[in-house]
Design an enzyme around this catalytic site. Structure first.
Site, PDB file in Angstrom:
ATOM      1  CD  GLU A   1      19.901  10.386 -26.148  1.00 34.92           C
ATOM      2  OE1 GLU A   1      20.716  10.541 -27.086  1.00 34.92           O
ATOM      3  OE2 GLU A   1      18.716  10.720 -26.208  1.00 34.92           O
TER       4      GLU A   1
ATOM      5  CD  GLU B   1      15.651   9.854 -33.539  1.00 31.70           C
ATOM      6  OE1 GLU B   1      15.285   9.483 -32.417  1.00 31.70           O
ATOM      7  OE2 GLU B   1      15.998  11.017 -33.790  1.00 31.70           O
TER       8      GLU B   1
ATOM      9  CD  GLU C   1      12.440  13.272 -31.521  1.00 33.10           C
ATOM     10  OE1 GLU C   1      12.686  13.667 -30.372  1.00 33.10           O
ATOM     11  OE2 GLU C   1      12.201  12.083 -31.798  1.00 33.10           O
TER      12      GLU C   1
HETATM   13  C1  GAL Z   1      14.719  10.922 -29.911  1.00 32.01           C
HETATM   14  C2  GAL Z   1      15.743  11.977 -30.299  1.00 32.01           C
HETATM   15  C3  GAL Z   1      17.129  11.384 -30.397  1.00 32.01           C
HETATM   16  C4  GAL Z   1      17.435  10.546 -29.197  1.00 32.01           C
HETATM   17  C5  GAL Z   1      16.367   9.498 -29.059  1.00 32.01           C
HETATM   18  C6  GAL Z   1      16.592   8.549 -27.924  1.00 32.01           C
HETATM   19  O1  GAL Z   1      13.528  11.476 -29.448  1.00 32.01           O
HETATM   20  O2  GAL Z   1      15.412  12.541 -31.541  1.00 32.01           O
HETATM   21  O3  GAL Z   1      18.071  12.417 -30.533  1.00 32.01           O
HETATM   22  O4  GAL Z   1      17.481  11.344 -28.065  1.00 32.01           O
HETATM   23  O5  GAL Z   1      15.131  10.125 -28.852  1.00 32.01           O
HETATM   24  O6  GAL Z   1      15.566   7.589 -27.867  1.00 32.01           O
END
Ligand code: GAL
Length: 695
Positions: free
Chosen positions: A364, A316, A161
């Site tokens: 997280e 993702e 990202e």
């Molecule tokens: C994304 C990121 C991941 C994780 C995810 C959580 O933006 O690429 O590494 O943090 O969010 O939702």
């Protein structure tokens, strides 16, 4: 050895497989081989075939400068591969180890207020820093040499990202060089940036500083160029990353995960440098109606698909609750499967999650995952993930098929930047993104595939093009539109288009720039409305001096209501040959044109003057697409709440229907083989995929 540049890749992992899996962080669990073993069992049970490794693993791969430890990674990959699981291998530049920041503090970003960050978080490195680039080059080279040819590795995931800017002295110097390249002389820059305004004339490039609330923030062209520079610098950094992999001998395809509605990098430019486009999707399911969420998510799927107009990957998505959202809402049963199906319907060749196994601590730990802290295979989320896995196996035949579109909506990065900083006519909110989406949604209601493209993409091949709020016209864009209409295209342009050039300098003379003869009108004024104000766009009553619309316009108008609400922005135009089809009904401009039509060459142009409600676009575009001869596979479009998309390969067409409404719907289905779903009726959140032979 093949060097830099995109490989014209197919993105299928194997001939009959859609990618399914997610980000996996075994480095967090190296002291728990028992869990790593059961993870494989879960992965297989869920029909997962691909995991992403190494995204933030730099500290485990190079714990001390120049000391590399790849054995743990290779062992994990061996184990995955023995079980038939492929790997997307990430370069680790998204998060750096402590030693790197300690020894080379220049890698830490500086804010617009010129404050240096401390070590911490991620995605916050200076992308100009030679030290950072060099350290990334070294780790990428080692990674490619040691792990790149492992049979499990199918693809490279470059960093994570990319985004954000850095205002450090290195970046200031790089920016000045970038400006020297672009403008040649400081006089030329002064002219293009209109710096005589407020006496901000530069004597030398050395005086230029990036925009800051502490300094210069009144020159919109500077802001625009800073965004261009930041975007170019990020893409250049990414190219360096890829170069290291190629120089180390790897020719596996590359991807970079892009972000929802993110505008910090020109994704159309970035997409040229990678083989496969991918993105990360985190819709706020449960916050708005399923249909609203799905429509919006579908829009962004189509933006991503349109970057290369080829299949993409969803790298993702969250199988459970997303902890960084204000409220961590659980996904109700069926959402995980519906979201995965929607990805494929819009051209995805894979749907993956963040994350495979929930982390134990830090930021997280409450983020949804395929395998949670409990770890059993009987958790609700895991069962949902298994169902989605089964669905993906059933529709695997669509892998690699294309997503043809006859209609396009223009959505341009530099235009987004320019509108954001334009200082009027409605600085509170221009509702630019909403304006784009209204055109997009109206086309989707007709059951049409839609490309969402920037101003650089050729228009031949499209039969209907919408140009909503293209405030900034790139050089050559007007000519492209002129040719498109002259050759017989149907074009819709909205208010606030063709106002400024690439330096945010207003075009002098008649506007929309170089389009007034094509449109048969010129812009006179634009009214910004307060939030509580509205006007209406209405049909014209019969009366003296009113010309009758031609039969095709009469047909379009007959499918429209008597009036539609409009808000926010109302433009006043002077017809110069265009026919007025609808007018404003109130304020001092009551009776003035609000929808106009002009014939130019073999084509037609419709001009929408105000920010009208969605129903206006739905009704107007129904008529216009019919006029353009663009039809979806279901006569009469799709019922409210239903999404329809079409993919095709050389032999077959694949029809996807999904119901995001609250009630079951009955649809007359075309004949074909049902790959997934039930033909009876479409229950809420359910879908159906039909294979139809092209013969
Ligand atoms: C994304 C990121 C991941 C994780 C995810 C959580 O933006 O690429 O590494 O943090 O969010 O939702």
């Amino acid at each position: 050895m093949r060097k830099q540049g995109a490989v014209p890749g197919r993105i299928k992992v194997s001939d009959n497989r859609l990618m399914y899996g997610g980000d996996y962080y075994p480095e967090q669990w190296l002291d728990r081989p028992d869990l790593l073993r059961t993870d494989i069992e879960r992965i297989l049970e869920a029909k997962i075939n691909t995991v992403t490794l190494g995204v933030f693993a730099w500290a485990k791969l190079e714990p001390r400068e120049g000391e590399f430890t790849f054995d743990w990674l290779i062992k994990i990959m061996d184990n995955l591969w023995e079980n038939g699981i492929s790997v997307i291998l990430a370069t680790p530049s998204g998060a750096r180890p402590h030693w790197l920041a300690d020894k080379y503090p220049e890698v830490l970003r500086m804010t617009a207020k010129r404050e240096h960050n401390l070590f911490g978080r991620r995605h916050n490195h200076c992308l100009t820093s030679p030290a950072y680039r060099e350290k990334v080059r070294i780790i990428n080279t080692e990674l490619a040499k040691r792990c790149g040819s492992h049979p499990a590795v199918k693809m490279w995931h470059i960093s994570n990202e990319y985004g954000g800017d850095c205002h450090c002295p290195l970046c200031q110097e790089a920016f000045r060089d970038w400006l020297r390249d672009r403008y040649g002389t400081i006089e030329n820059l002064n002219d293009k940036w209109c710096t005589t305004f407020w006496s901000h004339t530069y004597d030398d490039f050395a005086q230029v500083e990036s925009p800051s609330e502490l300094g210069e923030n009144s020159i919109m062209a500077l802001e625009l160029d800073w965004k261009r520079f930041t975007s170019d610098q990020t893409i250049d950094f990414m190219k360096d990353e890829i170069r290291a992999l190629r120089d180390a001998g790897s020719d596996k395809p590359t991807t970079a995960n892009l972000m929802y509605h993110f505008n910090g990098i020109d994704y159309f430019k970035l997409a040229k440098e990678i083989d496969i486009v991918s993105w990360d999707s985190y819709p706020v399911w449960g916050k708005h109606s399923d249909y609203e969420i799905a429509r919006d998510n579908g829009f962004w799927h189509d933006v991503i698909k349109s970057l290369k107009r080829k299949p993409f990957l969803l790298l993702e998505s969250c199988p459970g609750a997303t902890n960084w959202q204000g409220v961590s809402k659980l996904k109700k049963p069926g959402v995980v499967e519906a979201a995965a199906l929607q990805t494929i319907a819009h051209g995805g060749d894979g749907s993956l999650y963040f994350q495979m196994r929930q982390s134990r601590g830090a930021e997280e730990k409450f983020h949804g995952a395929v395998i949670d802290h409990y770890g059993g295979s009987d958790s609700r989320t895991f069962r949902e993930v298994c169902k989605a896995g089964e669905m993906l196996e059933q529709i695997a035949a669509v892998a690699g098929s294309s997503i043809p579109a006859q209609a396009a909506v223009i959505y341009d990065w530099e235009n987004r930047w320019a509108i954001q900083g334009s200082c009027g006519p409605r600085s509170d909110n221009m509702y630019h993104e909403e304006c784009i989406e209204k055109s997009y949604y109206a086309l989707r209601r007709q059951g049409l595939n839609v490309d969402v493209i920037d101003q650089s993409i050729p228009l031949d091949g499209y039969r209907f093009v919408a140009v909503p709020m293209q405030y900034l016209f790139h050089e050559g864009f007007a000519q492209k539109l002129r040719n498109y209409v002259a050759d017989g295209g149907i074009l819709v342009m909205t208010y606030w288009s063709g106002v400024v050039d690439e330096n945010d300098r207003c075009f002098l003379g008649q506007t929309p720039y170089d389009m007034t003869d094509v449109l048969g009108l010129r812009r006179e004024e634009i009214d910004g409305l307060y939030d509580w104000e509205s006007n209406h766009i209405c049909k014209i009553g019969a009366g003296e001096g009113i010309t009758q619309p031609d039969p095709s316009d009469a047909r379009i108008l007959s499918g429209m209501r008597g009036e539609y609400e409009c808000r926010n922005l109302c433009e006043l135009v002077k017809p110069m040959g265009a026919e007025t089809l609808m007018v404003y009904d109130s304020d001092f401009y009551a009776g003035r044109p609000a929808l106009l039509k002009n014939v130019y060459g073999k084509g037609r142009v419709y001009y929408i003057c105000a920010d009208a409600e969605q129903a206006f676009y739905d009704d107007l575009y129904r008529g216009l697409t019919e006029l353009a001869g663009v039809r979806g596979p279901l006569p009469g479009g799709v019922p409210e709440g239903v999404e329809l998309t079409l993919r095709e390969d050389g032999r077959d067409r694949y029809l996807f229907l999904q119901n995001y409404g609250e009630k079951p719907v009955e649809i007359d289905l075309p004949k074909g083989e049902i790959l997934y779903g039930s033909p009876e009726s479409l229950a809420p959140l359910s879908g159906i995929v039909i294979r139809m032979s092209k013969k």
